[in-house]
Design an enzyme around this catalytic site. Sequence first.
Site, PDB file in Angstrom:
ATOM      1  N   ASP A  78      10.869  78.126  70.347  1.00  0.00           N
ATOM      2  CA  ASP A  78       9.564  78.253  70.997  1.00  0.00           C
ATOM      3  C   ASP A  78       8.613  79.113  70.180  1.00  0.00           C
ATOM      4  O   ASP A  78       9.014  79.769  69.217  1.00  0.00           O
ATOM      5  CB  ASP A  78       9.718  78.805  72.428  1.00  0.00           C
ATOM      6  CG  ASP A  78      10.623  80.033  72.494  1.00  0.00           C
ATOM      7  OD1 ASP A  78      10.904  80.631  71.434  1.00  0.00           O
ATOM      8  OD2 ASP A  78      11.049  80.396  73.604  1.00  0.00           O
ATOM      9  N   ASN A 140      14.463  85.460  84.813  1.00  0.00           N
ATOM     10  CA  ASN A 140      14.275  84.423  85.841  1.00  0.00           C
ATOM     11  C   ASN A 140      15.084  83.149  85.531  1.00  0.00           C
ATOM     12  O   ASN A 140      14.877  82.117  86.153  1.00  0.00           O
ATOM     13  CB  ASN A 140      12.789  84.075  86.002  1.00  0.00           C
ATOM     14  CG  ASN A 140      12.188  83.467  84.735  1.00  0.00           C
ATOM     15  OD1 ASN A 140      12.876  83.328  83.722  1.00  0.00           O
ATOM     16  ND2 ASN A 140      10.923  83.103  84.798  1.00  0.00           N
ATOM     17  N   HIS A 142      15.053  81.522  82.602  1.00  0.00           N
ATOM     18  CA  HIS A 142      14.473  80.587  81.627  1.00  0.00           C
ATOM     19  C   HIS A 142      15.288  80.569  80.335  1.00  0.00           C
ATOM     20  O   HIS A 142      15.924  81.558  79.966  1.00  0.00           O
ATOM     21  CB  HIS A 142      12.984  80.848  81.376  1.00  0.00           C
ATOM     22  CG  HIS A 142      12.624  82.022  80.528  1.00  0.00           C
ATOM     23  ND1 HIS A 142      11.517  82.798  80.790  1.00  0.00           N
ATOM     24  CD2 HIS A 142      13.177  82.557  79.427  1.00  0.00           C
ATOM     25  CE1 HIS A 142      11.419  83.743  79.869  1.00  0.00           C
ATOM     26  NE2 HIS A 142      12.422  83.622  79.037  1.00  0.00           N
ATOM     27  N   GLU A 147      10.401  77.550  82.016  1.00  0.00           N
ATOM     28  CA  GLU A 147      10.313  78.384  83.210  1.00  0.00           C
ATOM     29  C   GLU A 147      10.836  77.624  84.434  1.00  0.00           C
ATOM     30  O   GLU A 147      11.006  76.402  84.370  1.00  0.00           O
ATOM     31  CB  GLU A 147       8.840  78.769  83.437  1.00  0.00           C
ATOM     32  CG  GLU A 147       8.215  79.562  82.298  1.00  0.00           C
ATOM     33  CD  GLU A 147       8.701  81.017  82.225  1.00  0.00           C
ATOM     34  OE1 GLU A 147       9.808  81.327  82.693  1.00  0.00           O
ATOM     35  OE2 GLU A 147       7.942  81.838  81.671  1.00  0.00           O
TER      36      GLU A 147
HETATM   37  C1  GLP Z   1      11.715  85.212  75.756  1.00  0.00           C
HETATM   38  C2  GLP Z   1      12.023  83.976  74.881  1.00  0.00           C
HETATM   39  C3  GLP Z   1      13.414  83.480  75.112  1.00  0.00           C
HETATM   40  C4  GLP Z   1      14.344  84.673  75.191  1.00  0.00           C
HETATM   41  C5  GLP Z   1      14.075  85.441  76.455  1.00  0.00           C
HETATM   42  C6  GLP Z   1      14.831  86.739  76.554  1.00  0.00           C
HETATM   43  O1  GLP Z   1      10.573  85.108  76.511  1.00  0.00           O
HETATM   44  N1  GLP Z   1      11.117  82.883  75.004  1.00  0.00           N
HETATM   45  O2  GLP Z   1      13.784  82.584  74.071  1.00  0.00           O
HETATM   46  O3  GLP Z   1      15.681  84.238  75.215  1.00  0.00           O
HETATM   47  O4  GLP Z   1      12.700  85.599  76.680  1.00  0.00           O
HETATM   48  O5  GLP Z   1      14.323  87.713  75.696  1.00  0.00           O
HETATM   49  P1  GLP Z   1      15.121  88.990  75.286  1.00  0.00           P
HETATM   50  O6  GLP Z   1      16.221  88.533  74.395  1.00  0.00           O
HETATM   51  O7  GLP Z   1      14.144  89.862  74.555  1.00  0.00           O
HETATM   52  O8  GLP Z   1      15.648  89.608  76.526  1.00  0.00           O
END
Ligand code: GLP
Length: 244
Positions: A78, A140, A142, A147
């Site tokens: 992403d 959440n 995702h 989402e």
């Molecule tokens: C982000 C990314 C995800 C990631 C998630 C968790 O928004 N789009 O790909 O896995 O949230 O992030 P983190 O690893 O910093 O907890």
Amino acid sequence: MKEKQKMKKNNLNIHVFHDQEAASAYVANKIYDLIQKNPQAVLGLATGSTPELTYQFLIEMLTESNLDLSKILTFNLDEYVGLETTHAQSYHTFMSENLFKFLPTLKSNNNNFPSAEVDYDKKISDAGGIDLQILGIGTNGHIGFNEPGSTSDSKTRIVNLDPSTIAANSRFFNSIDEVPTKAISMGLDTIFKAKKIILMAFGETKKSAIKKLMQAEKFDQDFPASILLSHPNVEIIVDEESYK
Ligand code: GLP
């Protein structure tokens, strides 16, 4: 490796490690083994704080081994919409700073990111599909930026970020108003097509998401990570904090 517990639920192979370090070393080894066996491997990569240590271990292993990475393809999950790719918080910058710049034989042309200009799903399938997809998970549920409400047949597309995601990601920006409200993300179907998936989750903040994933029985749009329940080759890598 300090693996504490190993179990299976539905299709999910769950590995609980004492800490993030042991878990990240395990995942770095998996990526390294794949690259060693297949110098043309196609990797699906994630950003966020979760895979940072994995990337550090992987850099160490690859640097020591001198493996040729010139035929490795990467596809990131992403990217924010509305941020320059050179912005300090863009996922392009994250990947460059945390992985790509340390691997001189990796070709920048082979590192792909979703954008509105390309048919990303086609590009992935033309490359032979993703051999190993690395995932984190949002609080959440995702994955990527899929989402709650994302459908199981979703492809790479522009999405609106959930207010909880904007709030969670505001820690990387000066203020919440600077956090983009849109992103472009592989869809759930795009992710599901990967031949193997490793999802990592560390720390107390991921505990309720991991609990929900363990309790889910089938795909539920309100909890996108539940798409993984029916995938044939998934490992869930957690530390004790996220799995108590
Ligand atoms: C982000 C990314 C995800 C990631 C998630 C968790 O928004 N789009 O790909 O896995 O949230 O992030 P983190 O690893 O910093 O907890």
